[in-house]
Design a protein around this motif. Structure first.
Motif, mmCIF file in Angstrom:
data_model
loop_
_atom_site.group_PDB
_atom_site.id
_atom_site.type_symbol
_atom_site.label_atom_id
_atom_site.label_comp_id
_atom_site.label_asym_id
_atom_site.label_seq_id
_atom_site.Cartn_x
_atom_site.Cartn_y
_atom_site.Cartn_z
ATOM 1 N N ALA A 7 0.826 -1.206 0.000
ATOM 2 C CA ALA A 7 0.000 0.000 0.000
ATOM 3 C C ALA A 7 0.862 1.259 0.000
ATOM 4 O O ALA A 7 0.644 2.182 -0.797
ATOM 5 N N ALA A 8 1.862 1.302 0.895
ATOM 6 C CA ALA A 8 2.725 2.481 0.973
ATOM 7 C C ALA A 8 3.586 2.610 -0.280
ATOM 8 O O ALA A 8 3.791 3.720 -0.796
ATOM 9 N N GLY A 9 4.089 1.475 -0.772
ATOM 10 C CA GLY A 9 4.925 1.508 -1.967
ATOM 11 C C GLY A 9 4.166 1.958 -3.197
ATOM 12 O O GLY A 9 4.675 2.758 -4.001
ATOM 13 N N SER A 10 2.940 1.461 -3.348
ATOM 14 C CA SER A 10 2.137 1.872 -4.504
ATOM 15 C C SER A 10 1.765 3.348 -4.421
ATOM 16 O O SER A 10 1.742 4.053 -5.436
ATOM 17 N N MET A 11 1.489 3.833 -3.213
ATOM 18 C CA MET A 11 1.178 5.257 -3.048
ATOM 19 C C MET A 11 2.398 6.121 -3.376
ATOM 20 O O MET A 11 2.284 7.151 -4.059
ATOM 21 N N ALA A 12 3.583 5.686 -2.912
ATOM 22 C CA ALA A 12 4.801 6.431 -3.219
ATOM 23 C C ALA A 12 5.086 6.420 -4.715
ATOM 24 O O ALA A 12 5.465 7.445 -5.297
ATOM 25 N N ALA A 13 4.906 5.258 -5.350
ATOM 26 C CA ALA A 13 5.137 5.161 -6.800
ATOM 27 C C ALA A 13 4.161 6.044 -7.570
ATOM 28 O O ALA A 13 4.538 6.691 -8.558
ATOM 29 N N LEU A 14 2.913 6.084 -7.121
ATOM 30 C CA LEU A 14 1.920 6.934 -7.768
ATOM 31 C C LEU A 14 2.313 8.406 -7.680
ATOM 32 O O LEU A 14 2.242 9.146 -8.668
ATOM 33 N N CYS A 15 2.732 8.822 -6.494
ATOM 34 C CA CYS A 15 3.110 10.223 -6.295
ATOM 35 C C CYS A 15 4.307 10.602 -7.164
ATOM 36 O O CYS A 15 4.326 11.665 -7.798
ATOM 37 N N VAL A 16 5.308 9.717 -7.192
ATOM 38 C CA VAL A 16 6.497 9.987 -7.997
ATOM 39 C C VAL A 16 6.137 10.045 -9.482
ATOM 40 O O VAL A 16 6.615 10.912 -10.223
ATOM 41 N N SER A 17 5.266 9.136 -9.927
ATOM 42 C CA SER A 17 4.870 9.111 -11.340
ATOM 43 C C SER A 17 4.115 10.376 -11.723
ATOM 44 O O SER A 17 4.363 10.961 -12.790
ATOM 45 N N VAL A 18 3.199 10.796 -10.860
ATOM 46 C CA VAL A 18 2.420 12.006 -11.138
ATOM 47 C C VAL A 18 3.334 13.221 -11.228
ATOM 48 O O VAL A 18 3.208 14.056 -12.143
ATOM 49 N N VAL A 19 4.263 13.330 -10.296
ATOM 50 C CA VAL A 19 5.159 14.485 -10.288
ATOM 51 C C VAL A 19 6.121 14.433 -11.471
ATOM 52 O O VAL A 19 6.428 15.471 -12.076
ATOM 53 N N TRP A 20 6.607 13.244 -11.806
ATOM 54 C CA TRP A 20 7.506 13.120 -12.963
ATOM 55 C C TRP A 20 6.801 13.577 -14.241
ATOM 56 O O TRP A 20 7.381 14.303 -15.048
ATOM 57 N N PHE A 21 5.544 13.178 -14.396
ATOM 58 C CA PHE A 21 4.775 13.614 -15.568
ATOM 59 C C PHE A 21 4.554 15.128 -15.520
ATOM 60 O O PHE A 21 4.633 15.817 -16.542
ATOM 61 N N ALA A 22 4.294 15.643 -14.312
ATOM 62 C CA ALA A 22 4.044 17.086 -14.170
ATOM 63 C C ALA A 22 5.287 17.899 -14.519
ATOM 64 O O ALA A 22 5.182 18.992 -15.100
ATOM 65 N N THR A 23 6.480 17.397 -14.189
ATOM 66 C CA THR A 23 7.701 18.137 -14.515
ATOM 67 C C THR A 23 7.942 18.188 -16.025
ATOM 68 O O THR A 23 8.609 19.109 -16.513
ATOM 69 N N ILE A 24 7.435 17.187 -16.719
ATOM 70 C CA ILE A 24 7.564 17.193 -18.180
ATOM 71 C C ILE A 24 6.660 18.271 -18.783
ATOM 72 O O ILE A 24 7.042 19.002 -19.703
ATOM 73 N N VAL A 25 5.452 18.383 -18.225
ATOM 74 C CA VAL A 25 4.478 19.345 -18.746
ATOM 75 C C VAL A 25 4.774 20.754 -18.249
ATOM 76 O O VAL A 25 4.691 21.729 -19.015
ATOM 77 N N PHE A 26 5.139 20.870 -16.962
ATOM 78 C CA PHE A 26 5.391 22.186 -16.361
ATOM 79 C C PHE A 26 6.839 22.243 -15.884
ATOM 80 O O PHE A 26 7.151 21.810 -14.763
ATOM 81 N N SER A 27 7.712 22.754 -16.684
ATOM 82 C CA SER A 27 9.144 22.791 -16.352
ATOM 83 C C SER A 27 9.432 23.714 -15.169
ATOM 84 O O SER A 27 10.484 23.611 -14.538
ATOM 85 N N SER A 28 8.517 24.622 -14.853
ATOM 86 C CA SER A 28 8.735 25.543 -13.729
ATOM 87 C C SER A 28 8.808 24.816 -12.395
ATOM 88 O O SER A 28 9.307 25.361 -11.412
ATOM 89 N N LEU A 29 8.309 23.579 -12.338
ATOM 90 C CA LEU A 29 8.354 22.813 -11.097
ATOM 91 C C LEU A 29 9.777 22.431 -10.706
ATOM 92 O O LEU A 29 10.021 21.982 -9.581
ATOM 93 N N LEU A 30 10.736 22.600 -11.614
ATOM 94 C CA LEU A 30 12.119 22.234 -11.324
ATOM 95 C C LEU A 30 12.742 23.095 -10.237
ATOM 96 O O LEU A 30 13.878 22.847 -9.825
ATOM 97 N N ILE A 31 12.036 24.106 -9.767
ATOM 98 C CA ILE A 31 12.564 24.934 -8.669
ATOM 99 C C ILE A 31 12.682 24.147 -7.373
ATOM 100 O O ILE A 31 13.376 24.566 -6.445
ATOM 101 N N PHE A 32 12.020 22.991 -7.282
ATOM 102 C CA PHE A 32 12.018 22.242 -6.026
ATOM 103 C C PHE A 32 13.303 21.461 -5.796
ATOM 104 O O PHE A 32 13.519 20.948 -4.706
ATOM 105 N N GLY A 33 14.146 21.306 -6.805
ATOM 106 C CA GLY A 33 15.353 20.523 -6.633
ATOM 107 C C GLY A 33 16.475 21.012 -7.521
ATOM 108 O O GLY A 33 16.270 21.809 -8.441
ATOM 109 N N GLU A 34 17.688 20.513 -7.246
ATOM 110 C CA GLU A 34 18.839 20.874 -8.062
ATOM 111 C C GLU A 34 18.802 20.171 -9.411
ATOM 112 O O GLU A 34 19.473 20.584 -10.349
ATOM 113 N N SER A 35 18.059 19.077 -9.502
ATOM 114 C CA SER A 35 17.960 18.303 -10.740
ATOM 115 C C SER A 35 16.545 17.765 -10.860
ATOM 116 O O SER A 35 15.722 17.909 -9.943
#
Length: 466
Positions: A7-35
């Motif tokens: 349950a925790a692993g699938s939730m973490a994977a979902l969150c990472v996948s959603v954010v990874w897709f969001a960074t592709i669409v909205f490059s401005s989100l890159l402010i949250f990290g060095e990479s």
């Protein structure tokens, strides 16, 4: 445990996948990290905090407890040009999210605190509020101090009281904290080996590891009894216990902390004596001796920088002599504590205020001792109050021994924690004005111990009716 991991692993994977897709669409989100990787992990964790607390789940207790512990590693991934210290909104955001969830839960479900519990909660808020507002370091810590000390910890106290009314609370807590123990162990391994990439900077590596592992070692001490209790309930008790012991032992050896070696390893052995029979103790001891004897050579094969760092840290201890005395001399802790005592004499009744040692002291966040840190920051009033709480907690934990030999793990863990924070470093509420890590894991785990022991005592007929 398997269902919780899935349950925790699938939730973490979902969150990472959603954010990874969001960074592709909205490059401005890159402010949250060095990479991109850092951005996905940091922003993904914020999404994890929200989703796990909003979506209904049978593992809600794990999610609520996991956020402060996982935040320990989040701080290391966040951009270094984010505002450091306890006033950084990006570093405090996970705690604010979980606070809002707990408030919502307390509004929807009534919790019944005893008069004593209400008095402790009210006195905690009042005393710490006064200690915060008198601090000369107030501009650097005000937001974090109020969020963690005045709001988060009292909310967790009420939330755990609410959860403890469920019949499955003790087993749920054991499972949740056992998994968090494992996650913290693997996170520590990652921290150590990633730190080894600082080529030609072995001293920096050692300093960085000590600053982080000296803190997390106290968390391992407090998580350990819950991990062992969960292993004792599983179908494969011996194998799971062996795995947990190996994880704990390797964490201690990789900590580059002399205090961890001389305090935590004996603690580990004593807990095994409590829960194991003679045959199991022989097995665990034999494996431990082989691991310790071969550790330096194995480390040399895996990573030469880590092997050098280990040798550098423990070269001073090859000569004979009291280990703890050498620890104090080699680290300069005695001089730091003398400075803390001098600050105490300047304001003996109520001290200089929360976080004042960082500003008034020799440049350290604390005096490498809970006693001297509290003495300097909160004076006699704060010291007597805090140690009265420890005394009350110890009494609650000692009462659980009547319920079974295995519950001796709880007072043993409290004693080991107190020994560690009085000799190695004060691991309490971490609210620095300058450094990155902000947390309140240690008092949160002590709250878990309190409510767990209370549940165990109430479920024991001899204690409950006596």
């Amino acid at each position: 445990m398997v269902r919780l991991i899935l349950a925790a692993g699938s939730m973490a994977a979902l969150c990472v996948s959603v954010v990874w897709f969001a960074t592709i669409v909205f490059s401005s989100l890159l402010i949250f990290g060095e990479s991109t990787v850092q951005t996905v992990l940091v922003f993904g964790f914020y999404v994890y905090c929200v989703l796990t607390l909003v979506v209904p789940s049978e593992h809600k207790l794990f999610y609520v407890l996991s956020i402060p512990i996982l935040t320990q590693f989040l701080h290391l991934l966040q951009k270094y040009d984010f505002p450091p210290g306890a006033n950084s909104p990006w570093r405090l955001l996970p705690f604010i999210i979980v606070d809002l969830h707990i408030v919502s839960a307390l509004i929807r479900f009534k919790t019944s605190l005893t008069a004593t519990q209400k008095g402790v909660a009210a006195s905690w808020i009042a005393l710490n509020f006064l200690s915060i507002i008198i601090s000369p370091n107030l501009p650097g810590i005000i937001t974090g101090a109020f969020v963690l000390v005045v709001i988060t910890l009292p909310l967790y106290f009420c939330y755990l009281s609410l959860c403890s009314e469920r019949p499955s609370f003790s087993t749920d807590l054991e499972r949740s904290l056992c998994l968090l123990f494992i996650l913290l162990a693997f996170g520590t391994f990652g921290l150590v080996f990633l730190g080894a990439q600082y080529k030609g900077a072995s001293n920096l590596l050692v300093t960085r590891n000590i600053s982080d592992t000296n803190v997390t070692m106290a968390y391992f001490i407090l998580l350990w009894p819950f991990a062992l209790r969960y292993a004792g309930r599983s179908r494969h008790t011996f194998l799971l216990t062996l795995l947990l012991v190996l994880l704990f032992a390797v964490v201690v050896l990789l900590s580059f902390s002399r205090g961890a070696v001389f305090i935590v390893l004996p603690y580990l052995f004593s807990t095994l004596l409590i829960i194991s029979n003679l045959k199991q103790v022989v097995w665990f001891s034999s494996i431990g001796i082989l691991l310790s004897a071969a550790f330096k050579d194995l480390l040399q094969l895996i990573n030469t920088e880590l092997a050098y760092s280990w040798q550098l840290r423990f070269a001073d201890f090859q000569a004979a002599g009291p280990a703890l005395q050498k620890l104090q001399e080699a680290s300069g802790r005695a001089e730091i504590r003398r400075f803390a005592y001098k600050l105490f004499l300047e304001s003996p009744l109520y001290g200089h205020g929360t976080g004042s040692f960082e500003l008034l002291g020799p440049g350290y966040r604390e005096a490498h001792s809970m006693f001297f840190t509290i003495l300097a920051e909160q004076g006699l009033v704060g010291m007597l109050y805090l140690y009265a709480l420890f005394l009350g907690l110890g009494y609650c934990l000692l009462k659980t021994k009547v319920s079974g030999r295995q519950y001796r793990l709880l007072p043993t863990a409290l004693c080991a924690y107190l020994l560690f924070v009085h000799s190695v470093g004060s691991v309490w509420v971490i609210i620095p004005a300058k450094s990155l890590t902000i947390n309140c894991i240690a008092p949160l785990l002590l709250l878990c111990m309190y409510h767990y022991s209370k549940t165990i005592c109430e479920s024991s007929p001899s204690l409950y009716h006596g």
